[in-house]
Design a protein around this motif. Structure first.
Motif, short mmCIF file in Angstrom:
data_model
loop_
_atom_site.label_atom_id
_atom_site.label_comp_id
_atom_site.label_asym_id
_atom_site.label_seq_id
_atom_site.Cartn_x
_atom_site.Cartn_y
_atom_site.Cartn_z
N ALA A 15 0.84 -1.21 0.00
CA ALA A 15 0.00 0.00 0.00
C ALA A 15 0.87 1.25 0.00
O ALA A 15 0.59 2.22 -0.72
N PHE A 16 1.94 1.23 0.80
CA PHE A 16 2.86 2.37 0.83
C PHE A 16 3.45 2.63 -0.55
O PHE A 16 3.46 3.76 -1.03
N VAL A 17 3.92 1.58 -1.20
CA VAL A 17 4.53 1.72 -2.53
C VAL A 17 3.51 2.23 -3.54
O VAL A 17 3.78 3.14 -4.31
N GLN A 18 2.31 1.66 -3.53
CA GLN A 18 1.28 2.08 -4.48
C GLN A 18 0.94 3.56 -4.32
O GLN A 18 0.74 4.27 -5.29
N ASN A 19 0.89 4.02 -3.08
CA ASN A 19 0.47 5.40 -2.82
C ASN A 19 1.60 6.42 -2.92
O ASN A 19 1.33 7.60 -3.04
N ASN A 20 2.83 5.96 -2.85
CA ASN A 20 3.94 6.91 -2.78
C ASN A 20 5.00 6.75 -3.86
O ASN A 20 5.95 7.52 -3.89
N ILE A 28 13.58 0.63 -3.06
CA ILE A 28 14.12 -0.73 -3.08
C ILE A 28 13.36 -1.53 -2.04
O ILE A 28 13.31 -1.14 -0.87
N THR A 29 12.76 -2.63 -2.46
CA THR A 29 12.08 -3.51 -1.52
C THR A 29 12.95 -4.74 -1.31
O THR A 29 13.56 -5.25 -2.24
N ILE A 30 13.01 -5.18 -0.06
CA ILE A 30 13.78 -6.37 0.29
C ILE A 30 12.78 -7.39 0.81
O ILE A 30 12.05 -7.14 1.77
N THR A 31 12.71 -8.54 0.12
CA THR A 31 11.67 -9.53 0.39
C THR A 31 12.23 -10.95 0.43
O THR A 31 13.35 -11.19 0.00
N LYS A 32 11.40 -11.87 0.95
CA LYS A 32 11.77 -13.28 0.95
C LYS A 32 11.41 -13.96 -0.36
O LYS A 32 11.77 -15.09 -0.60
N SER A 33 10.67 -13.27 -1.18
CA SER A 33 10.25 -13.84 -2.46
C SER A 33 10.05 -12.71 -3.46
O SER A 33 10.04 -11.54 -3.09
N LYS A 34 9.86 -13.06 -4.70
CA LYS A 34 9.67 -12.04 -5.74
C LYS A 34 8.48 -11.15 -5.37
O LYS A 34 7.44 -11.63 -4.97
N ILE A 35 8.67 -9.87 -5.53
CA ILE A 35 7.61 -8.92 -5.15
C ILE A 35 6.46 -8.97 -6.15
O ILE A 35 6.67 -9.18 -7.33
N LYS A 36 5.27 -8.78 -5.63
CA LYS A 36 4.08 -8.87 -6.47
C LYS A 36 3.23 -7.61 -6.28
O LYS A 36 2.36 -7.57 -5.43
N HIS A 37 3.55 -6.57 -7.04
CA HIS A 37 2.76 -5.35 -6.97
C HIS A 37 1.70 -5.37 -8.06
O HIS A 37 1.93 -5.86 -9.17
N LYS A 38 0.56 -4.81 -7.75
CA LYS A 38 -0.56 -4.80 -8.71
C LYS A 38 -0.32 -3.85 -9.87
O LYS A 38 -0.68 -4.13 -10.99
#
Length: 111
Positions: A15-20, A28-38
């Protein structure tokens, strides 16, 4: 402005990424798996995926490369435990989750 987000696949981070995303130079997002943004139109997001073997020095190198050695302006911590991780019984899996969600973040801040 350059932002690093630990826990980029959590709902609050998404939500933060979508809005900002349009307000910042690079996220840069750091995740345990591939990021899935809409929203596939967001171009200023890079993801570092910890499902592959990575250590702290590699993390810093990847961040430097993505930001072109520019400064980090903000760091956000949005750790998440997904439904399939709630009943982890294997100590190795629990440690991996804790390492990604907490230890890497704390090491990063200390650095």
């Amino acid at each position: 402005m350059n932002i690093v987000i630990f826990g980029g696949n959590s709902n609050i981070a998404k939500a933060f990424v979508q809005n900002n995303s349009l307000k910042y130079y690079k996220i840069i997002t750091i995740t345990k798996s591939k990021i899935k943004h809409k929203n596939k139109d967001i171009k200023n997001i890079s993801n570092i995926d910890f499902s592959k073997k990575i250590n702290f020095e590699n993390l810093l190198g990847k961040i430097d490369k993505i930001l072109n050695q520019k400064k980090i302006d903000a760091i956000f911590y949005f750790p998440t435990i997904h439904e399939n991780e709630i009943n982890l019984k294997d100590n190795q899996q629990i440690y991996k989750l804790f390492k990604i969600n907490s230890i890497f973040f704390i090491s990063f801040i200390n650095f």
